[in-house]
Design a protein around this motif. Structure first.
Motif, mmCIF file in Angstrom:
data_model
loop_
_atom_site.group_PDB
_atom_site.id
_atom_site.type_symbol
_atom_site.label_atom_id
_atom_site.label_comp_id
_atom_site.label_asym_id
_atom_site.label_seq_id
_atom_site.Cartn_x
_atom_site.Cartn_y
_atom_site.Cartn_z
ATOM 1 N N SER A 31 0.811 -1.222 0.000
ATOM 2 C CA SER A 31 0.000 0.000 0.000
ATOM 3 C C SER A 31 0.842 1.270 0.000
ATOM 4 C CB SER A 31 -0.936 0.010 1.212
ATOM 5 O OG SER A 31 -0.194 0.028 2.416
ATOM 6 N N GLU A 32 2.147 1.131 0.082
ATOM 7 C CA GLU A 32 3.020 2.309 0.107
ATOM 8 C C GLU A 32 3.179 2.905 -1.292
ATOM 9 O OE1 GLU A 32 6.548 0.719 1.815
ATOM 10 O OE2 GLU A 32 5.741 0.700 3.859
ATOM 11 N N PRO A 33 3.581 4.170 -1.401
ATOM 12 C CA PRO A 33 3.711 4.813 -2.716
ATOM 13 C C PRO A 33 4.788 4.148 -3.572
ATOM 14 C CG PRO A 33 3.650 6.452 -0.966
ATOM 15 C CD PRO A 33 3.810 5.124 -0.296
ATOM 16 N N SER A 34 4.508 4.055 -4.855
ATOM 17 C CA SER A 34 5.522 3.641 -5.820
ATOM 18 C C SER A 34 6.215 4.893 -6.338
ATOM 19 C CB SER A 34 4.871 2.881 -6.979
ATOM 20 O OG SER A 34 4.190 3.790 -7.843
ATOM 21 N N TRP A 39 0.322 6.517 -7.880
ATOM 22 C CA TRP A 39 0.134 5.062 -7.813
ATOM 23 C C TRP A 39 0.862 4.480 -6.609
ATOM 24 C CZ3 TRP A 39 0.426 1.863 -12.990
ATOM 25 C CH2 TRP A 39 -0.757 2.091 -13.718
ATOM 26 N N SER A 40 0.172 3.623 -5.881
ATOM 27 C CA SER A 40 0.819 2.813 -4.853
ATOM 28 C C SER A 40 1.529 1.643 -5.518
ATOM 29 C CB SER A 40 -0.222 2.283 -3.873
ATOM 30 O OG SER A 40 -1.047 1.320 -4.520
ATOM 31 N N ARG A 41 2.275 0.897 -4.725
ATOM 32 C CA ARG A 41 2.878 -0.322 -5.267
ATOM 33 C C ARG A 41 1.801 -1.315 -5.686
ATOM 34 N NH1 ARG A 41 7.250 0.369 -0.521
ATOM 35 N NH2 ARG A 41 8.880 1.381 -1.770
#
Length: 229
Positions: A31-34, A39-41
């Protein structure tokens, strides 16, 4: 020239690298940012799974996506899933793509991708390879452009240089990797007027919009501005 059998094996290897890396995440990592804005991961993983489905559709002679809205909706719906669900989806969708590609009889036929873009079926395995490798980097969990297979880096630079070739918004540009490989791109008619050089991964980063080009050397003008892919 593309070799679909070799490229499909590269897809398989790249997918296994990705799956092995993601399997080491803790549950919150998804759920962390990519590195992709907005977009999240989880978004990246959902996109990779749906891209495998989409390219399988192309191999079967079907539309790549029903429409852009459905594509985006599917990614949004899939993004918040659990890590285990993402891993299962990515593995299954990837295996189905490879299975469909294994029975493809005519690699010379022309296929239609998104927005009316056409290509040879021969290039679809490399397109999938590029999706897996570059989005693995986009996850931002330790796999970098410098970790990409050299053969992939050179071929993706070939592809991107060709994509921007004769582009009216890109000045005529000569590109030179530190190992001596050269490319030309841009829309100028008088030959290269701007020279850009550096390590191949940095060149790929600039061409693909993943790095700002500050590590490159530029001669004959400022670093060319490239339109979004």
């Amino acid at each position: 020239m593309s070799d679909p059998v070799r490229d499909l094996e590269s897809v398989r290897e790249a997918t296994e690298r990705l799956l092995s890396a993601v399997a080491l995440w803790d549950k919150s990592t998804v759920s962390e940012p990519s590195r992709l804005p907005g977009w999240s991961r989880g978004h990246v993983l959902a996109h990779l799974s749906r891209n495998a489905d989409a390219l399988r559709n192309v191999l079967r002679g079907l539309p790549m996506y029903a429409n852009g809205e459905i594509r985006d909706r599917d990614i949004e719906a899939g993004a918040p899933r659990s890590l285990a669900e993402h891993l299962e989806d990515l593995r299954t969708s990837g295996e189905l793509f490879l299975a469909e590609a294994a029975v493809t009889a005519d690699w010379s036929r022309t296929v239609e991708l998104r927005a009316g873009v056409t290509d040879s079926a021969l290039h679809l395995p490399f397109r999938r390879w590029a999706e897996v490798e570059l989005h693995h980097v986009d996850l931002g969990t330790g796999y970098e452009l410098e970790d990409l297979p050299e053969a992939f880096v050179i071929r993706e630079i070939d592809f991107l240089a060709g994509r921007f070739g004769d582009h009216p918004q890109v000045v005529s540009t000569g590109i030179r990797a530190d190992d001596g490989r050269v490319w030309t791109t841009g829309g100028g008619k008088e030959g290269p007027v701007t020279g850009v050089g550096g390590p191949a991964p940095e060149l790929l980063g600039w061409l693909s919009g993943r790095r700002d080009g500050s590590a490159l050397t530029v001669e004959g003008g400022p670093l060319p501005v490239l339109p979004p892919l």
